[in-house]
Design a protein around this motif. Structure first.
Motif, PDB file in Angstrom:
ATOM      1  N   GLY A  95       0.870  -1.177   0.000  1.00  0.00           N
ATOM      2  CA  GLY A  95       0.000   0.000   0.000  1.00  0.00           C
ATOM      3  C   GLY A  95       0.900   1.218   0.000  1.00  0.00           C
ATOM      4  O   GLY A  95       2.056   1.127   0.430  1.00  0.00           O
ATOM      5  N   VAL A  96       0.413   2.353  -0.501  1.00  0.00           N
ATOM      6  CA  VAL A  96       1.229   3.578  -0.510  1.00  0.00           C
ATOM      7  C   VAL A  96       0.382   4.750  -0.028  1.00  0.00           C
ATOM      8  O   VAL A  96      -0.723   4.996  -0.534  1.00  0.00           O
ATOM      9  N   HIS A  97       0.912   5.460   0.957  1.00  0.00           N
ATOM     10  CA  HIS A  97       0.258   6.655   1.496  1.00  0.00           C
ATOM     11  C   HIS A  97       0.890   7.894   0.878  1.00  0.00           C
ATOM     12  O   HIS A  97       2.112   8.023   0.821  1.00  0.00           O
ATOM     13  N   LEU A  98       0.050   8.829   0.423  1.00  0.00           N
ATOM     14  CA  LEU A  98       0.529  10.117  -0.074  1.00  0.00           C
ATOM     15  C   LEU A  98       0.316  11.168   1.012  1.00  0.00           C
ATOM     16  O   LEU A  98      -0.821  11.401   1.443  1.00  0.00           O
ATOM     17  N   SER A  99       1.409  11.790   1.446  1.00  0.00           N
ATOM     18  CA  SER A  99       1.334  12.888   2.402  1.00  0.00           C
ATOM     19  C   SER A  99       1.774  14.155   1.671  1.00  0.00           C
ATOM     20  O   SER A  99       2.958  14.360   1.428  1.00  0.00           O
ATOM     21  N   LEU A 100       0.793  14.972   1.284  1.00  0.00           N
ATOM     22  CA  LEU A 100       1.095  16.137   0.445  1.00  0.00           C
ATOM     23  C   LEU A 100       0.954  17.419   1.253  1.00  0.00           C
ATOM     24  O   LEU A 100      -0.127  17.780   1.695  1.00  0.00           O
ATOM     25  N   ASP A 101       2.102  18.065   1.438  1.00  0.00           N
ATOM     26  CA  ASP A 101       2.167  19.367   2.094  1.00  0.00           C
ATOM     27  C   ASP A 101       2.108  20.416   0.987  1.00  0.00           C
ATOM     28  O   ASP A 101       2.926  20.387   0.062  1.00  0.00           O
ATOM     29  N   LEU A 102       1.163  21.338   1.099  1.00  0.00           N
ATOM     30  CA  LEU A 102       1.011  22.339   0.025  1.00  0.00           C
ATOM     31  C   LEU A 102       2.239  23.224  -0.125  1.00  0.00           C
ATOM     32  O   LEU A 102       2.405  23.860  -1.170  1.00  0.00           O
ATOM     33  N   ASP A 103       3.131  23.257   0.883  1.00  0.00           N
ATOM     34  CA  ASP A 103       4.344  24.053   0.698  1.00  0.00           C
ATOM     35  C   ASP A 103       5.361  23.346  -0.204  1.00  0.00           C
ATOM     36  O   ASP A 103       6.395  23.908  -0.541  1.00  0.00           O
ATOM     37  N   GLY A 104       5.042  22.106  -0.621  1.00  0.00           N
ATOM     38  CA  GLY A 104       5.856  21.458  -1.647  1.00  0.00           C
ATOM     39  C   GLY A 104       5.773  22.199  -2.972  1.00  0.00           C
ATOM     40  O   GLY A 104       6.702  22.196  -3.773  1.00  0.00           O
ATOM     41  N   LEU A 105       4.624  22.856  -3.185  1.00  0.00           N
ATOM     42  CA  LEU A 105       4.445  23.641  -4.410  1.00  0.00           C
ATOM     43  C   LEU A 105       5.087  25.018  -4.272  1.00  0.00           C
ATOM     44  O   LEU A 105       5.342  25.491  -3.163  1.00  0.00           O
ATOM     45  N   ASP A 106       5.311  25.657  -5.386  1.00  0.00           N
ATOM     46  CA  ASP A 106       5.883  27.000  -5.364  1.00  0.00           C
ATOM     47  C   ASP A 106       4.903  27.970  -4.701  1.00  0.00           C
ATOM     48  O   ASP A 106       3.696  27.890  -4.944  1.00  0.00           O
ATOM     49  N   PRO A 107       5.395  28.889  -3.859  1.00  0.00           N
ATOM     50  CA  PRO A 107       4.505  29.838  -3.184  1.00  0.00           C
ATOM     51  C   PRO A 107       3.688  30.711  -4.141  1.00  0.00           C
ATOM     52  O   PRO A 107       2.642  31.236  -3.744  1.00  0.00           O
ATOM     53  N   ASN A 108       4.131  30.875  -5.390  1.00  0.00           N
ATOM     54  CA  ASN A 108       3.327  31.626  -6.361  1.00  0.00           C
ATOM     55  C   ASN A 108       2.015  30.893  -6.657  1.00  0.00           C
ATOM     56  O   ASN A 108       0.995  31.524  -6.934  1.00  0.00           O
TER      57      ASN A 108
END
Length: 298
Positions: free
Chosen positions: A219-232
């Motif tokens: 199984g694979v869990h995705l932990s996505l922090d929105l600061d992974g994206l560019d602040p723009n």
């Protein structure tokens, strides 16, 4: 088509900037239920886990902020996530700061012998009380899930570690503390920094990630922090780091994960509407969820 259960964890105790506790509300306001309801045969929203408005307490022995309350609330989240999976539903957790991943992973890992984790984040979140410059627990959830750190954080639901280093892939890293860099090298954790994303391209990064995880995990869990994206693209986050993953690259990553069929649980964290521009970051989170769950243009 399968079942999806949404649960909110409006916690801002893992860091110092207020507002991220409103993240689940902002994501709901951006239409998450409506957007995803067409992609699942059944969708439920279990509401938010109650966190309250406690004062910041710094633990005298460990110097960690809000240690006992974060552990208590994450224990509750772990129990709820466990319950969702028992009901044969896909758990989607809305944060809240990234310390909530301690609870999410505790609940999810009960159901997998070799849980894979994709940590989509500008940061490694691999600090402990000894290495953290701030004592903020939102910089520690991946370390805690690997069994490193205070026992109140590592031993949720009575087991530690929850995951193995060889089953973790960090994507988008561009701000790592010295102790985190040391632990990454020591444990051999696979990391795609922004340098690799720029050099290889997101397609290659995701192909390698999927290949790396698919044969060794159940199984694979995705932990996505929105600061992974560019602040723009995602301005509404507490710890923005310039030079991040683009809007389009992130959609491509989610689309490739959808095609792979690997993801068995997910959380989207660190949406802070106080710091946002007209709910732009929460709307982006919802759009990425659409891609992750197989939304198609044609």
């Amino acid at each position: 088509m399968k079942k999806l259960t949404i649960i909110g964890m409006p916690m801002d105790l893992g860091q110092m900037r207020r507002g991220v506790d409103m993240g689940p509300s902002a994501i709901r306001y951006a239409g998450v239920f409506e957007r995803l309801s067409t992609l699942f045969s059944s969708i439920e929203d279990w509401g938010d886990i109650s966190v309250g408005r406690p004062e910041t307490i710094i633990d005298e022995q460990s110097n960690l902020r809000n240690l006992h309350l974060i552990a208590e609330k994450n224990q509750r989240l772990a129990e709820m996530v466990d319950k969702i999976i028992q009901s044969k539903s896909f758990p989607l957790v809305l944060g809240g700061d990234h310390s909530i991943a301690i609870g999410t992973l505790a609940g999810v890992s009960k159901h997998y012998k070799n849980l894979g984790v994709i940590w989509y984040d500008a940061h490694g979140d691999l600090n402990t009380a000894e290495t953290s410059p701030s004592g903020n627990i939102h910089g520690m959830p991946l370390a805690a899930s690997l069994g490193y750190g205070h026992e109140l954080l590592t031993n949720l639901l009575g087991t530690s570690p929850k995951i193995k280093p060889e089953h973790v892939v960090i994507i988008g890293a561009r701000s790592l503390d010295e102790g985190e860099r040391k632990l990454i090298k020591e444990l051999g954790i696979k990391v795609f920094t922004m340098h690799e994303i720029d050099r290889l391209g997101m397609t290659k990064v995701m192909e390698e990630t999927i290949e790396y995880l698919k044969d060794h995990t159940d199984g694979v869990h995705l932990s996505l922090d929105l600061d992974g994206l560019d602040p723009n693209d995602a301005p509404g986050v507490g710890t923005p780091v310039p030079g991040g993953i683009s809007y389009r690259e992130s959609h491509l990553a989610m689309e490739m994960l959808a095609e792979s069929g690997l993801i068995t649980s997910a959380e989207f964290v660190e949406v802070n509407p106080i710091l946002d521009e007209r709910n732009k970051t929460a709307s982006l989170a919802v759009a990425l969820m659409g891609s992750l769950f197989g939304e198609k243009l044609l």
